[in-house]
Design a protein around this motif. Structure first.
Motif, mmCIF file in Angstrom:
data_model
loop_
_atom_site.group_PDB
_atom_site.id
_atom_site.type_symbol
_atom_site.label_atom_id
_atom_site.label_comp_id
_atom_site.label_asym_id
_atom_site.label_seq_id
_atom_site.Cartn_x
_atom_site.Cartn_y
_atom_site.Cartn_z
ATOM 1 N N TYR A 349 0.825 -1.214 0.000
ATOM 2 C CA TYR A 349 0.000 0.000 0.000
ATOM 3 C C TYR A 349 0.856 1.260 0.000
ATOM 4 O O TYR A 349 0.638 2.165 -0.815
ATOM 5 N N GLN A 350 1.835 1.337 0.904
ATOM 6 C CA GLN A 350 2.605 2.577 1.041
ATOM 7 C C GLN A 350 3.559 2.812 -0.115
ATOM 8 O O GLN A 350 3.828 3.961 -0.469
ATOM 9 N N LEU A 351 4.070 1.764 -0.703
ATOM 10 C CA LEU A 351 5.008 1.947 -1.806
ATOM 11 C C LEU A 351 4.314 2.249 -3.128
ATOM 12 O O LEU A 351 4.829 3.012 -3.944
ATOM 13 N N PHE A 352 3.144 1.670 -3.351
ATOM 14 C CA PHE A 352 2.519 1.765 -4.672
ATOM 15 C C PHE A 352 1.213 2.567 -4.698
ATOM 16 O O PHE A 352 0.892 3.174 -5.717
ATOM 17 N N LEU A 353 0.465 2.577 -3.598
ATOM 18 C CA LEU A 353 -0.836 3.231 -3.617
ATOM 19 C C LEU A 353 -0.833 4.600 -2.946
ATOM 20 O O LEU A 353 -1.401 5.555 -3.488
ATOM 21 N N TYR A 354 -0.205 4.698 -1.765
ATOM 22 C CA TYR A 354 -0.311 5.954 -1.028
ATOM 23 C C TYR A 354 0.240 7.162 -1.788
ATOM 24 O O TYR A 354 -0.403 8.226 -1.785
ATOM 25 N N PRO A 355 1.443 7.088 -2.428
ATOM 26 C CA PRO A 355 1.919 8.271 -3.154
ATOM 27 C C PRO A 355 0.912 8.787 -4.184
ATOM 28 O O PRO A 355 0.762 9.997 -4.371
#
Length: 500
Positions: A349-355
């Motif tokens: 989630y944080q590497l691919f979706l959050y940004p």
């Protein structure tokens, strides 16, 4: 006259170019580590993967020992024979969880100031060393008070998180700040998940792995040492790797008169939208407490941190407590498995979706939406006691994944606001102040959660939210309070986020 003024301003114009390379203020002084980092940023517009690895592993190193005890804390308190009744275990467990945060609350601002004066790197390395020593000693605790003392010292001497958040902002260009701080919150969130997974799988090895560990072995006599040892070994490896970690603090002085002249010229020559961080923080440079964009974001951060810590404490206690008290009767290994799945989801989630979410919604709107979605999920937890396998495992894993990803979204948003509210020479102190406030709330949270959990288990037939329903109701009250504080007039934000 105009020609003479233009000639006299030429050296200053050159200074401005040097000091604003890469979109933010910098200094081209040979031998200064901060200047060397700024030159690398100006020359390389890409993502600094090497520096981001340090951000990741250092944050993971400070997060792992915080939560690794939660799956086995219930059993540890039981084995230390400090609780007279089963219902009192949560009460004593809360104070062990709180001791770490209480220690960190007392020292975080001092560590932040130290990071602004002597550098990020030495403070980070000393903090990692404290993890190696005191986390190991905690695993060897033979009494309740030894457990509390080692956790307190671990928190007091661990000044990692504030400086590493400042470091994350300083090693990258402005366009990569969201990714940098999402790495901090990702590693933090994964540490808070992998830590309990380690604790759940590796605690009580003589019982869980009788073919490998005998009851008379060292690990049999110290049943909670193995998960602590694994964390300490990882911290020792990180400590060695940090020898090559680049420093980002500027270690030189500039004349105050020259600084004021250049800043005045910058105000006219630089696009204010690109320099909001610098110009917006000049008036508040003397006192962080008068910087309301910083202070309001810290308060919001503290409220949500209080909620997250209370939730972390309650989740393991609730999942492992007996069904007759409103729990799920899961083992520490079962809880560890749920948290491991959640940790893997956080990474994705944080590497691919959050940004991408942050780019579309911004840190404020994404935090508000996440807080709103958390409320119905928390209300659903107590009703999972009516489920049976395999449905229980599936629903519990899905709920844990969604809840923890939403929580990390909120925390990352507050990180971005805090670090854009101050200039570099105040960033360590600002993050230290943030850590002090957060640590105080996180110190209160486990103790409060433990007390409320014990009280709730004694009122299984109450009229208003009986049993554990009361615990999750109170968690939702805190979540709602945090949501309200993300709106104006309370939350003041840097100018570039006013559109939110």
């Amino acid at each position: 006259m105009a020609e003479e003024e233009g000639q006299s301003a030429a050296p200053l114009l050159e200074e401005i170019k040097k000091r604003t390379a890469g979109g933010r203020r910098t200094y081209a002084v040979e031998g200064c580590p901060g200047c060397a980092v700024d030159r690398r940023k100006a020359a390389n517009p890409g993502i600094p993967y090497g520096s981001f690895i340090y951000v990741w592993i250092v944050t993971l190193c400070t997060a792992l020992p915080i939560s690794s005890l939660f799956p086995f804390l219930y059993f540890m308190i039981r084995d230390l024979n400090v609780a007279k009744r089963t219902e009192d275990i949560g009460f004593y467990a809360g104070f062990v969880g709180a001791s770490f945060m209480f220690g960190r609350c007392l020292t975080s601002t001092a560590w932040g100031i130290a990071a602004d004066r002597i550098g990020r790197k030495p403070v980070v390395m000393f903090g990692i060393f404290s993890v190696v020593v005191f986390n190991t000693l905690f695993g060897l605790s033979v009494s309740y008070w030894m457990a509390i003392a080692t956790r307190f010292l671990l928190g007091a001497l661990n000044g990692l998180l504030g400086p590493i958040k400042a470091y994350a902002i300083e090693v990258c260009r402005p366009e990569h700040e969201a990714l940098a701080l999402s790495l901090v919150s990702t590693a933090w969130g994964i540490g808070l998940i992998i830590g309990p997974a380690l604790g759940g799988y590796l605690a009580l090895p003589a019982e869980n792995f009788p073919n490998i560990f005998s009851p008379d072995s060292f690990f049999g006599r110290f049943p909670y040492f193995l998960p602590c040892l694994c964390t300490s070994v990882f911290a020792a490896a990180v400590l060695v790797s940090c020898i090559w970690m680049p420093e980002t603090l500027h270690k030189h002085k500039v004349s105050e008169n020259e600084n004021q002249i250049v800043e005045a010229l910058e105000a006219h020559l630089i696009d204010p939208k690109e320099n909001v961080q610098e110009s917006g923080s000049l008036d508040t440079k003397k006192s962080l407490f008068k910087n309301w964009p910083l202070m309001s974001s810290i308060i919001v951060y503290c409220i949500f941190s209080f909620h997250d810590m209370a939730y972390t404490e309650v989740f393991s206690l609730w999942a492992e407590s007996d069904k007759k008290y409103g729990g799920l009767s899961l083992s520490s290994e079962d809880v560890g498995q749920v948290l491991a799945v959640t940790g893997a989801s956080l990474l994705v989630y944080q590497l691919f979706l959050y940004p991408r979410i942050n780019k579309v919604l911004g840190p404020i709107n994404s935090s508000r939406i996440a807080a709103i979605l958390c409320i119905p999920i928390l209300f659903a937890y107590p009703y999972m006691t009516y489920l049976s396998e395999p449905g229980l495992s599936i629903i519990l894993n899905i709920a844990s994944v969604i809840k923890n990803n939403l929580s990390v979204t909120i925390i990352t948003g507050t990180f971005i606001l805090q670090n854009n509210a101050v200039p570099q020479d105040q960033r360590g102190a600002a993050n230290g102040l943030s850590m002090t406030g957060m640590s105080f709330f996180k110190a209160v949270a486990p103790a409060g959660a433990g007390i409320v959990f014990s009280w709730a288990q004694k009122r299984q037939h109450g009229f208003f939210f009986p049993g554990d329903q009361m615990v999750f109701f109170l968690l939702n009250v805190i979540e709602l309070l945090g949501l309200i504080l993300t709106f104006k007039p309370f939350l003041a934000v840097p100018e570039q986020y006013n559109r939110n």
